[in-house]
Scaffold this motif. Structure first.
Motif, PDB file in Angstrom:
ATOM      1  N   ALA A   1       0.810  -1.213   0.000  1.00  0.00           N
ATOM      2  CA  ALA A   1       0.000   0.000   0.000  1.00  0.00           C
ATOM      3  C   ALA A   1       0.840   1.257   0.000  1.00  0.00           C
ATOM      4  N   GLY A   2       2.151   1.140   0.105  1.00  0.00           N
ATOM      5  CA  GLY A   2       3.020   2.301   0.086  1.00  0.00           C
ATOM      6  C   GLY A   2       3.425   2.783   1.456  1.00  0.00           C
ATOM      7  N   GLY A   3       3.000   2.136   2.518  1.00  0.00           N
ATOM      8  CA  GLY A   3       3.371   2.564   3.859  1.00  0.00           C
ATOM      9  C   GLY A   3       4.758   2.092   4.248  1.00  0.00           C
ATOM     10  N   SER A   4       5.436   2.846   5.088  1.00  0.00           N
ATOM     11  CA  SER A   4       6.796   2.500   5.516  1.00  0.00           C
ATOM     12  C   SER A   4       6.728   1.380   6.563  1.00  0.00           C
ATOM     13  N   ILE A   5       7.531   0.329   6.327  1.00  0.00           N
ATOM     14  CA  ILE A   5       7.590  -0.797   7.277  1.00  0.00           C
ATOM     15  C   ILE A   5       8.998  -0.995   7.802  1.00  0.00           C
ATOM     16  N   GLY A   6       9.899  -0.070   7.486  1.00  0.00           N
ATOM     17  CA  GLY A   6      11.261  -0.211   7.971  1.00  0.00           C
ATOM     18  C   GLY A   6      12.239   0.394   7.000  1.00  0.00           C
ATOM     19  N   ALA A   7      13.510  -0.026   7.158  1.00  0.00           N
ATOM     20  CA  ALA A   7      14.558   0.506   6.300  1.00  0.00           C
ATOM     21  C   ALA A   7      15.684  -0.506   6.195  1.00  0.00           C
ATOM     22  N   VAL A   8      16.447  -0.359   5.110  1.00  0.00           N
ATOM     23  CA  VAL A   8      17.642  -1.174   4.880  1.00  0.00           C
ATOM     24  C   VAL A   8      18.832  -0.237   4.863  1.00  0.00           C
ATOM     25  N   TRP A   9      19.869  -0.581   5.679  1.00  0.00           N
ATOM     26  CA  TRP A   9      21.102   0.204   5.727  1.00  0.00           C
ATOM     27  C   TRP A   9      22.218  -0.628   5.109  1.00  0.00           C
ATOM     28  N   ALA A  10      23.002   0.009   4.217  1.00  0.00           N
ATOM     29  CA  ALA A  10      24.202  -0.614   3.663  1.00  0.00           C
ATOM     30  C   ALA A  10      25.382   0.260   4.053  1.00  0.00           C
ATOM     31  N   ALA A  11      26.460  -0.362   4.607  1.00  0.00           N
ATOM     32  CA  ALA A  11      27.558   0.409   5.174  1.00  0.00           C
ATOM     33  C   ALA A  11      28.889  -0.053   4.605  1.00  0.00           C
ATOM     34  N   GLN A  12      29.854   0.882   4.602  1.00  0.00           N
ATOM     35  CA  GLN A  12      31.238   0.611   4.198  1.00  0.00           C
ATOM     36  C   GLN A  12      32.138   1.126   5.315  1.00  0.00           C
ATOM     37  N   ARG A  13      33.050   0.270   5.807  1.00  0.00           N
ATOM     38  CA  ARG A  13      33.900   0.631   6.955  1.00  0.00           C
ATOM     39  C   ARG A  13      34.902   1.708   6.540  1.00  0.00           C
ATOM     40  N   LEU A  14      35.087   2.690   7.444  1.00  0.00           N
ATOM     41  CA  LEU A  14      36.074   3.748   7.243  1.00  0.00           C
ATOM     42  C   LEU A  14      37.331   3.363   8.021  1.00  0.00           C
ATOM     43  N   ASP A  15      38.222   2.650   7.370  1.00  0.00           N
ATOM     44  CA  ASP A  15      39.434   2.139   8.012  1.00  0.00           C
ATOM     45  C   ASP A  15      40.658   2.777   7.362  1.00  0.00           C
ATOM     46  N   PRO A  16      41.843   2.483   7.844  1.00  0.00           N
ATOM     47  CA  PRO A  16      43.053   3.058   7.223  1.00  0.00           C
ATOM     48  C   PRO A  16      43.160   2.735   5.738  1.00  0.00           C
ATOM     49  N   GLU A  17      42.697   1.559   5.344  1.00  0.00           N
ATOM     50  CA  GLU A  17      42.770   1.213   3.924  1.00  0.00           C
ATOM     51  C   GLU A  17      41.923   2.169   3.085  1.00  0.00           C
ATOM     52  N   PHE A  18      40.730   2.528   3.597  1.00  0.00           N
ATOM     53  CA  PHE A  18      39.867   3.462   2.879  1.00  0.00           C
ATOM     54  C   PHE A  18      40.541   4.830   2.755  1.00  0.00           C
ATOM     55  N   VAL A  19      41.127   5.330   3.836  1.00  0.00           N
ATOM     56  CA  VAL A  19      41.804   6.624   3.799  1.00  0.00           C
ATOM     57  C   VAL A  19      43.005   6.572   2.860  1.00  0.00           C
TER      58      VAL A  19
END
Length: 731
Positions: free
Chosen positions: A139-157
């Motif tokens: 029906a279009g109502g919000s039932i939650g959310a999905v989070w996708a994350a990427q670690r900010l580590d020394p390799e990323f920097v």
């Protein structure tokens, strides 16, 4: 002071002055250039950082979307593991409508996470970059959310530092000493960089106490990470010694070159000056002795070559005018085979400009309806002739052009000295050359113009006027230009006359001589073309086949001359009903065809109703036959019409089947009692469906196919465009 001394002094002043001044400026701007280069490097690095972080956010959005589209929680968990396995994200978190975690993949980084959509935590070190995608029910109502994350580590920097070529420091929302999480700087340099970054405002660039250049990047929309970029200074080495050496060397070379130049130049200059004086007096046989292979010697050789080529050019120019007339005659013969009137007029004007060297020109043709000259094309003019040549209309006898058209005699001269008076449309010019545009032997009836005895009648063969303004490099047009242009205009007028004859012949071959409508020859081609266009653009077209009821009785009762009057009047009433874009044809006998582009069945029925009423309500007056008493009353012949209607693509998908379907509907209208119309049924066949017509001639609510908001035809206007006839059926 001798010429050699003056040349030496002038050369040293001209060369050494700028060299010394440039050296001072170069030494003073080295530091500024280094500063600018470091700042540009940081600007480029900032752009690269934003692009890299934006690309990572897009990757995380793709990962979150992939998990969000999975339906059941079990399927969603499988999708989350696949996303992590493919390296699109390091962690997936699914929350319910109140924020509770329903799924969290292993090895997820700790909080806080910086959201790509905006906002970042300022109270703790950022652990990951994440995106959030809403989960919604059917029906279009919000039932939650999905989070996708990427670690900010020394390799990323480190990856960011490698991509930008600068040192990168990741800190909290407000950079300050001791708050960095990851950095590619050494610990001592990192603290100095953070202290300098804290003093910066926005995207400004600052410096540390050790001279490093520092710039903050974010957080901002699309780049939520608080980053600090820094590069070391790049001081030039031994730049001032290099500048001093270059200045000294330039000075020595300048002195040597000045002495050498003065010595080698003064000797042959007198010989060159003498030869130049002889050429200026008209002696093109003058030559300069070539004694040296240097620049002055090259100048002497160039001068000698120039005089030889000038001699050949003068000789060629003396014979070019004699050859030009023959070339123009050949060009006129070529133009005579062309049938594009607008193109041929442009070629005529441009060729005349090139042949005479004129700056501007205008070509006008005589309008036979009102006896005025109408502009066709213009070159090099300002104002209305350049933007809209047809806006120029010159009455006969008015100004230079009206006089030439009225008398048939060419004119040349100066505007301010020789008459006639210049009109407002003519350019602000000094000289003019106007010739009549007339084809020899093409004399015809003079054009109609107001019966004013003060307005002279034009020459019978005059088609228009060709006028040129201001020759390049010359004050006045001469008699040779007049003869040349008049000969060329004569040939060009033949080409224009041929084009007009061709257009008239083409019009007569495609129109019915009695009614003036398009004939059967053009009908099939027009229907085929319109069907192809409707198919390509997804449009609808309607085809109406009309047949006058009991027309044979009119011929038998009143004679064929009366039948011609009925057909002519019927064609006139057709034109009064259709639009300009609609096409009307006479197939043959008493049968006609209407082609209505962009028209659905309801619009076609509206046209049929209007046409039926226009024919039925007003009987056609037949004049008495020749030889009868002049006072004999005119016979009033009541006429009705039967109409068959077919609509593309509902009733047929080809031109031939459209005609067959409309013919079938016409037969049904005839069988239904005449003086009515029928619409063909859907499909590629001549079958029809009957449609009752209310007494008020209103379109019935019958569910006919419609063109979705396009108004039906019948708003008035004249038919336009040509089409081809079949034999009438004598209904």
């Amino acid at each position: 002071m001798t010429l050699r001394g003056r040349l030496t002094t002038a050369f040293l002043a001209v060369v050494l002055g700028p060299v010394l001044l440039g050296a001072f400026f170069a030494g003073g701007t080295v530091a500024v250039v280094n500063d600018h280069r470091s700042r540009e490097r940081l600007d480029l690095a900032a752009t690269t950082v934003r692009t890299s972080v934006s690309a990572l956010c897009q990757q995380l959005y793709a990962a979150a979307d992939a998990v969000a589209v999975a339906g059941e929680p079990v399927v969603r968990a499988v999708a989350a593991r696949q996303v992590i396995a493919r390296g699109l994200a390091v962690a997936i978190r699914v929350t319910d409508a109140v924020g509770g975690t329903t799924l969290l993949t292993p090895a997820a980084p700790g909080a806080p996470w910086a959201d790509c959509a905006g906002g970042y935590p300022v109270s703790a070190a950022i652990q990951a970059l994440a995106v959030r995608v809403e989960l919604r029910d059917p029906a279009g109502g919000s039932i939650g959310a999905v989070w996708a994350a990427q670690r900010l580590d020394p390799e990323f920097v480190s990856r960011l530092a490698a991509a930008t070529g600068t040192a990168v420091t990741l800190c909290r929302g407000e950079p300050a000493p001791g708050t960095a999480i990851q950095s590619t700087e050494h610990s001592g340099s990192r603290d100095a960089v953070l202290v300098a970054a804290r003093r910066l405002d926005g995207d400004a660039v600052g410096e540390t106490d050790t001279g490093r250049y520092v710039r903050r990047v974010g957080p901002s929309p699309g780049q939520p990470l608080p980053l600090v970029l820094s590069v070391p200074p790049n001081p030039p080495r031994d730049i001032y010694a290099i500048i001093a050496g270059a200045v000294l060397l330039a000075g020595l070379l300048a002195v040597l070159a000045a002495w050498r130049l003065a010595r080698s130049t003064t000797r042959p200059l007198s010989e060159l000056a003498l030869a130049v004086d002889r050429v200026a007096d008209g002696d093109l046989t003058a030559r300069v002795p070539v004694n040296r292979p240097d620049e002055v010697g090259r100048l002497a050789r160039t001068f000698n070559r120039m005089t030889r080529e000038t001699q050949s050019y003068v000789h060629a120019l003396t014979t070019s005018r004699d050859q030009l007339r023959g070339h123009l005659a050949l060009l006129g013969d070529t133009l005579a085979s062309t049938h594009d009137l607008h193109r041929i007029l442009q070629v005529i004007l441009q060729t005349a400009l090139v042949a005479t060297g004129a700056r501007a020109g205008l070509l006008l043709l005589l309008d036979p309806d009102d006896g005025t000259l109408v502009g066709q094309c213009a070159e090099g003019l300002d104002g209305p002739p350049a933007a809209d040549p047809e806006a120029v209309r010159v009455p006969l006898g008015a100004g230079v052009l009206g006089t030439v058209a009225a008398t048939g005699e060419p004119l040349r001269g100066r505007i301010e000295r020789d008459g006639p008076h210049r009109d407002g449309y003519e350019p602000d010019c000094r000289t003019y050359l106007a010739v009549p545009f007339a084809a020899p032997g093409s004399a015809g009836p003079p054009p109609q113009h107001p019966a004013d005895p003060l307005v002279p009648a034009p020459a019978a063969a005059t088609l228009g006027v060709l006028v040129l303004y201001d020759r390049h490099g010359s004050d006045d047009f001469d008699d040779t230009d007049l003869v040349t242009l008049r000969s060329f205009a004569c040939h060009a007028a033949v080409a224009v006359d041929n084009v007009r004859v061709h257009e008239e012949a083409q019009r007569l071959s495609l129109t019915d001589p009695l009614t003036g409508l398009w004939n059967y020859r053009y009908l099939k081609e027009s229907v085929r073309r319109e069907v192809e266009r409707a198919s390509r653009f997804g449009r609808m077209i309607s085809l109406l086949v009309l047949d006058l009821d009991r027309f044979k009785e009119v011929n038998d009762t009143y004679g064929h001359a009366a039948g011609d009057v009925v057909l002519t009047e019927f064609a006139r009433r057709i034109r009064g009903v259709i639009r300009e874009v609609d096409l009307a044809f006479r197939q043959g006998g008493e049968e006609f065809v209407l082609l209505l582009p962009e028209t659905d069945a309801r619009g076609a029925v509206t046209v049929a109703e209007r046409l039926g009423a226009a024919v039925r309500d007003t009987p056609i007056a037949i004049p008495p036959p020749p030889g009868s008493v002049s006072a004999a009353p005119r016979a009033l012949v009541p006429v009705t019409v039967s109409i068959g209607i077919a609509v593309y693509p509902h009733h047929a998908t080809t031109a031939a089947r459209m005609l067959d379907a409309a013919d079938g509907a016409l037969y049904a209208a005839k069988a239904g009692g005449r003086d009515t119309h029928r619409v063909a049924t859907a499909g590629d066949g001549p079958t029809v469906q009957e449609m009752p017509v209310p007494a008020a001639a209103a379109t019935p609510d019958d569910g006919l196919p419609r063109a979705g908001g396009h108004p039906g035809p019948g708003d008035g206007g004249a038919s336009s465009g040509p089409h081809p006839p079949r034999q009438g059926r004598g209904r």
